[in-house]
Design an enzyme around this catalytic site. Sequence first.
Site, PDB file in Angstrom:
ATOM      1  N   LYS A  92      -2.799   6.055 -59.300  1.00  0.00           N
ATOM      2  CA  LYS A  92      -2.528   6.469 -57.855  1.00  0.00           C
ATOM      3  C   LYS A  92      -1.513   7.382 -57.632  1.00  0.00           C
ATOM      4  CE  LYS A  92      -2.305   3.903 -53.608  1.00  0.00           C
ATOM      5  NZ  LYS A  92      -1.962   2.208 -52.904  1.00  0.00           N
ATOM      6  N   CYS A 110      -6.946   2.170 -52.671  1.00  0.00           N
ATOM      7  CA  CYS A 110      -6.627   1.655 -51.427  1.00  0.00           C
ATOM      8  C   CYS A 110      -6.436   2.782 -50.196  1.00  0.00           C
ATOM      9  CB  CYS A 110      -5.321   0.842 -51.630  1.00  0.00           C
ATOM     10  SG  CYS A 110      -5.031  -0.428 -50.288  1.00  0.00           S
ATOM     11  N   GLU A 139      -9.301  -2.479 -56.550  1.00  0.00           N
ATOM     12  CA  GLU A 139      -7.871  -2.471 -57.192  1.00  0.00           C
ATOM     13  C   GLU A 139      -7.352  -3.557 -57.643  1.00  0.00           C
ATOM     14  OE1 GLU A 139      -3.821  -1.126 -54.752  1.00  0.00           O
ATOM     15  OE2 GLU A 139      -5.448  -1.884 -53.567  1.00  0.00           O
TER      16      GLU A 139
END
Length: 495
Positions: free
Chosen positions: A320, A372, A259
Amino acid sequence: MKQLNGTIGDILALLAGSSLPLSFAPYGLFPFAVLSPALLFYLWQNISPRRAFWRGFLYGVGLFGVGVSWVHISFYQFGGLPLLGAIFLTAAFVLWMALYPALLGGLLTRFFPNNTPTKLLLILPAAWTLIEWLRGWLFTGFPWLSLGYSQIDSPLNGFAPLLGVYGVSWITVFSAALLIYGFYLKKKLALPIFILIWGAGWLLNGVSWTTPVGKPLQIALVQGNMPQEFKWLSSYQLSTIERYLELSQVEADIIIWPESAVPLFLHDIRQYMPDFFKKLAKQRITYGSEFIIGIPVMTKNGAYFNSVVSIGTQPGSYNKHHLVPFGEYIPLQFLFGEFLKLLEVPMSDFSSGKAQQDNLYSAGQAIGVSICYEDAFGALIRNSLPGARLLVNVSNDAWFGDSIAPHQHLEIARMRALESGRYLLRATNTGISAVIDNKGKITSLAPQFEIMTLIASAQAYEGATPFVRFGNALVVGGLFVCLLLGGVRYQCHLR
């Protein structure tokens, strides 16, 4: 035991909650996930709804106070808050989470005061699991420490591809209720039922719900180990990228960076490092590799996303979707905006990507990507399936230092692999990077806080587990049916 009606019972509730995190990683003492709730259920017997609420609250304080107190690290060490401010925010978060088991205890005791088999075996396990499910999506959700995760290495893990993590939670809580059913109500039938359930889980673990396709791929997970306090400083940005380029000089079909491994916007790279894409192209030619890279992306209108891009024969990007509140965006800015400016969190106003996005492609394989915290939401991961043959999670757990959080996060990722019947490739900045197989087992692992490239093989899979086909609907529907039937039987028993 009259003494349990008073302070001693309250203390035991606190201790029971404090012991439950031992069932999760890094400890892995999965029997505590049965023993701890069982003790709480016993302490809820023959007390007032107010007392049951209080004991549930104390249980939650113990559970979350021990299990997720690591959030103070991001507030204090990386967020710039003074120690007292970090402690205050952490305590407020723990107390808020503790309300979930408190409400469970209060409501159960209020509406089902008598200790009947129906209450223990139908109502209580269903209500507990529904509270977990509610916690997993209410106010954006915090599904951490759901009981099912603790069973990733127990015989009950065989139920995960069938029912998902909440189904495993349900069976775990039912097992705890069985202990009280046998001990408190003196029922000999409890033991054979317990053995039957755990034996069924063990047998189910041998079932293959998905099938391998093609030859194993060579995977490289690049762990740059850049300190969080330096990562976004302009003086370290180019050296960070150079480190990842150097670590990527390996032979692999797919090379995965974690990430925001590139601490620059995608459109700024050509300005600050003009030869970046040329270097990637050279490495692709030299080693025959394709890349999956974590990098922020900004649109023309100024919105920016926490993104992953694939660089290869089929380029693509993923933005995301499920952002971390107060870390990646500020909910209710009119209330919290000014106060949260005290938190020195870089890149803390991301936009959310679409819930449904196309899979990425790398080395000819469809890839389901999560970033994540997203891997804590099984329903979100399910959006990429059954089309995806591999799962990839890129993360940066440096926010939580050398705490138990990265170990818990890895355990959650293992559950996603098991639920989906897919390999999951987890690349992180400071660890724990790992290759997880379709049974949720770790096949290769990079130690924390080491600069390294983890090279391992991974097998693509196709097909759909029952959980991929039905998601949480099957379990949640069953829970509501149990509550309905339990309520009817309970009322009939009273008459």
